[in-house]
Design an enzyme around this catalytic site. Structure first.
Site, mmCIF file in Angstrom:
data_model
loop_
_atom_site.group_PDB
_atom_site.id
_atom_site.type_symbol
_atom_site.label_atom_id
_atom_site.label_comp_id
_atom_site.label_asym_id
_atom_site.label_seq_id
_atom_site.Cartn_x
_atom_site.Cartn_y
_atom_site.Cartn_z
ATOM 1 N N LYS A 13 0.647 -0.990 0.110
ATOM 2 C CA LYS A 13 -0.167 -0.172 -0.218
ATOM 3 C C LYS A 13 0.683 1.330 -0.069
ATOM 4 C CE LYS A 13 0.732 1.722 3.080
ATOM 5 N NZ LYS A 13 2.268 2.326 4.025
ATOM 6 N N TYR A 71 -4.576 4.154 6.377
ATOM 7 C CA TYR A 71 -5.625 1.944 7.354
ATOM 8 C C TYR A 71 -6.685 2.819 7.972
ATOM 9 C CZ TYR A 71 -0.897 -0.331 6.977
ATOM 10 O OH TYR A 71 0.453 -0.563 6.685
HETATM 11 P P1 NAD Z 1 12.787 1.318 2.978
HETATM 12 O O1 NAD Z 1 12.595 2.805 2.427
HETATM 13 O O2 NAD Z 1 12.934 0.857 4.379
HETATM 14 O O3 NAD Z 1 12.768 0.012 1.876
HETATM 15 C C1 NAD Z 1 12.413 1.108 0.327
HETATM 16 C C2 NAD Z 1 13.217 0.154 -0.353
HETATM 17 O O4 NAD Z 1 13.050 0.262 -2.282
HETATM 18 C C3 NAD Z 1 14.640 0.007 0.014
HETATM 19 O O5 NAD Z 1 15.434 -1.373 -0.431
HETATM 20 C C4 NAD Z 1 15.242 1.195 -1.303
HETATM 21 O O6 NAD Z 1 16.604 0.205 -1.667
HETATM 22 C C5 NAD Z 1 14.205 0.607 -2.640
HETATM 23 N N1 NAD Z 1 14.207 1.809 -4.347
HETATM 24 C C6 NAD Z 1 13.943 1.546 -5.260
HETATM 25 N N2 NAD Z 1 14.499 2.685 -5.047
HETATM 26 C C7 NAD Z 1 14.568 3.672 -4.882
HETATM 27 C C8 NAD Z 1 14.159 4.775 -4.409
HETATM 28 N N3 NAD Z 1 14.513 5.630 -5.439
HETATM 29 N N4 NAD Z 1 14.418 5.619 -3.225
HETATM 30 C C9 NAD Z 1 14.667 4.563 -2.508
HETATM 31 N N5 NAD Z 1 13.951 3.563 -2.256
HETATM 32 C C10 NAD Z 1 14.189 3.076 -3.318
HETATM 33 O O7 NAD Z 1 10.424 1.283 2.652
HETATM 34 P P2 NAD Z 1 9.389 0.534 3.398
HETATM 35 O O8 NAD Z 1 9.147 0.897 4.796
HETATM 36 O O9 NAD Z 1 10.385 -1.113 3.232
HETATM 37 O O10 NAD Z 1 8.037 0.287 2.528
HETATM 38 C C11 NAD Z 1 8.329 0.573 1.336
HETATM 39 C C12 NAD Z 1 6.897 -0.229 0.772
HETATM 40 O O11 NAD Z 1 6.104 -1.020 1.808
HETATM 41 C C13 NAD Z 1 6.073 0.948 1.109
HETATM 42 O O12 NAD Z 1 5.105 0.974 -0.510
HETATM 43 C C14 NAD Z 1 5.041 1.657 2.004
HETATM 44 O O13 NAD Z 1 4.044 1.897 1.715
HETATM 45 C C15 NAD Z 1 5.448 -0.277 1.517
HETATM 46 N N6 NAD Z 1 5.408 -0.782 3.725
HETATM 47 C C16 NAD Z 1 4.185 -1.298 4.053
HETATM 48 C C17 NAD Z 1 3.618 -1.958 5.699
HETATM 49 C C18 NAD Z 1 2.238 -2.245 5.712
HETATM 50 O O14 NAD Z 1 2.420 -2.487 7.075
HETATM 51 N N7 NAD Z 1 2.039 -3.072 4.472
HETATM 52 C C19 NAD Z 1 5.114 -1.343 6.366
HETATM 53 C C20 NAD Z 1 5.872 -0.735 5.789
HETATM 54 C C21 NAD Z 1 5.889 -0.644 4.870
#
Ligand code: NAD
Length: 370
Positions: A141, A226
């Site tokens: 999401k 959410y």
């Molecule tokens: P994060 O920043 O920890 O991870 C992002 C990943 O994308 C990293 O591995 C990064 O290297 C990569 N990436 C690739 N291109 C990038 C760019 N241009 N800039 C930044 N990062 C880049 O983020 P996250 O918290 O893991 O979130 C990722 C996704 O998951 C989001 O869409 C977020 O909304 C979703 N999420 C969902 C939940 C849930 O409970 N369902 C919880 C956290 C995150």
């Protein structure tokens, strides 16, 4: 009273505790039944795309306890992560991809499902590429940045004959589902008000969540979703109109995205919900007022420990692995060729609401019909 008793005793007490109505089993139980039915079948292979926080700390560990799926591959833009993940999870290099050669996954029979866990603006591209490679897809999401993007993603999956799902883990969380069932069987009478709030104080000002081109927006995109889901799940209804307003105190940190948004959704029959999401305060609650009582979950949206009460019934913090249940259920849907309850269409409904929120905010909180 708690649900930590044998199940028939708990069910009797549940009915007594909330006054009347029909007890419906929670999501965990339903999912367990579905999982039992698919026991002994080959696990499907999932490839995680984007190995950031959520993939590393939630999804990969969840894939160690899933009954229907396993971590079969990874897609990363950071070469250093390849060996770390390959060693830790015994992933064969043949199933490791980067963003450029990702399309070769079409030839990889070990990968059945691609799970997109990238910054929000990249969801659409990778969902469509995965679909074109013939893989079923889960995207995190928000599903896309706009309803129009979601429609493109749904069309691509439909054309490719693959299933599409959104990572709405709370639809597999038992206490949340008790609230959903109460909204359907109405043991406490009709709902007359819902409040859903999710906020946290965001840290690093340089992170992608604060950049509109990558995040698509601020807390609405990240955690407002959410609150929308909470109100829709609790009422079982779709909002017909809304008003949304934004408040900003830190114009530098939140120069390209919103900081705090408050919105009111109007449901059929004159039912209203109020919601707040913010990157600069703390809240994590779903409150429902019924004619004969109320329900409250707090925390309502966390990975573990969702709990509260429903009428007189205590809903003790639940420790289920939401992500494992969510992924196992998707595999059951694929095997049985049935639409996931967290389908692309479900994600699209939320993004139509998000579109309306930005429209209302841009017009000083004007009422926008959805
Ligand atoms: P994060 O920043 O920890 O991870 C992002 C990943 O994308 C990293 O591995 C990064 O290297 C990569 N990436 C690739 N291109 C990038 C760019 N241009 N800039 C930044 N990062 C880049 O983020 P996250 O918290 O893991 O979130 C990722 C996704 O998951 C989001 O869409 C977020 O909304 C979703 N999420 C969902 C939940 C849930 O409970 N369902 C919880 C956290 C995150």
């Amino acid at each position: 009273m708690t649900m930590n008793k044998n199940s028939s005793e708990s069910r009797r007490e549940f009915v007594k505790a909330i006054g009347a109505g029909v007890f419906t089993v929670g999501a965990g139980a339903l999912t367990s039944n579905a999982m039992a039915a698919s026991a002994n079948q080959k696990k499907l292979g999932i490839a995680l795309v984007g190995l950031g926080n959520y993939a590393t700390n939630q999804l990969a560990p969840a894939l160690q306890v899933t009954e229907n799926a396993y971590l079969a591959g990874i897609v990363t833009g950071t070469p250093a992560k390849e060996k770390i993940w390959a060693d830790k999870y015994k992933i064969d290099p043949a199933h490791i991809y980067n963003y450029d050669n990702f399309d070769n996954i079409i030839n990889d029979a070990a990968i059945d499902v691609v799970y997109v866990v990238l910054p929000n603006s990249m969801h659409k591209e990778f969902v469509i590429r995965a679909a074109r490679a013939g893989k079923h897809v889960i995207t995190e999401k928000p599903m896309g940045l706009t309803a129009a993007e979601c429609e493109e993603m749904i069309a691509a999956c439909h054309k490719a004959g693959v299933q599409l799902s959104v990572g709405y883990r709370l639809q597999f969380e038992d206490n949340t589902q008790q609230i959903v069932h109460a909204g359907q069987s109405l043991p406490l009478g009709p709902i007359n008000y819902v409040r859903s709030e999710f906020s946290f104080i965001i840290g690093n000002p340089k992170q992608w969540r604060l950049k509109k081109e990558l995040a698509g927006g601020g807390p609405i995109m990240d955690i407002g979703i959410y609150c929308i889901q909470g109100a829709r799940m609790a009422t079982g209804l779709e909002p017909i109109a809304l008003r949304a307003v934004e408040y900003k105190t830190d114009h530098q940190k939140f120069s390209s995205v919103e900081e705090t948004v408050m919105w009111q959704m109007e449901f059929p029959g004159g039912l209203y919900s109020n919601s707040t999401c913010s990157y600069n305060m703390k809240a994590n609650e779903l409150y429902v007022s019924y004619a004969k009582g109320n329900a409250r979950l707090e925390p309502a949206y966390s990975y573990r420990g969702v709990g509260g009460h429903l009428g007189q019934l205590k809903l003790p913090p639940h420790q289920v692995n939401q992500q494992a249940l969510q992924m196992d259920d998707f595999v059951v849907c694929i095997r049985q060729n049935k639409t996931s309850k967290v389908s692309g269409e479900e994600g699209l409904k939320d993004m139509k609401i998000v579109d309306a929120m930005y429209k209302s905010m841009a017009n000083g909180g004007q009422r926008v019909v959805i």
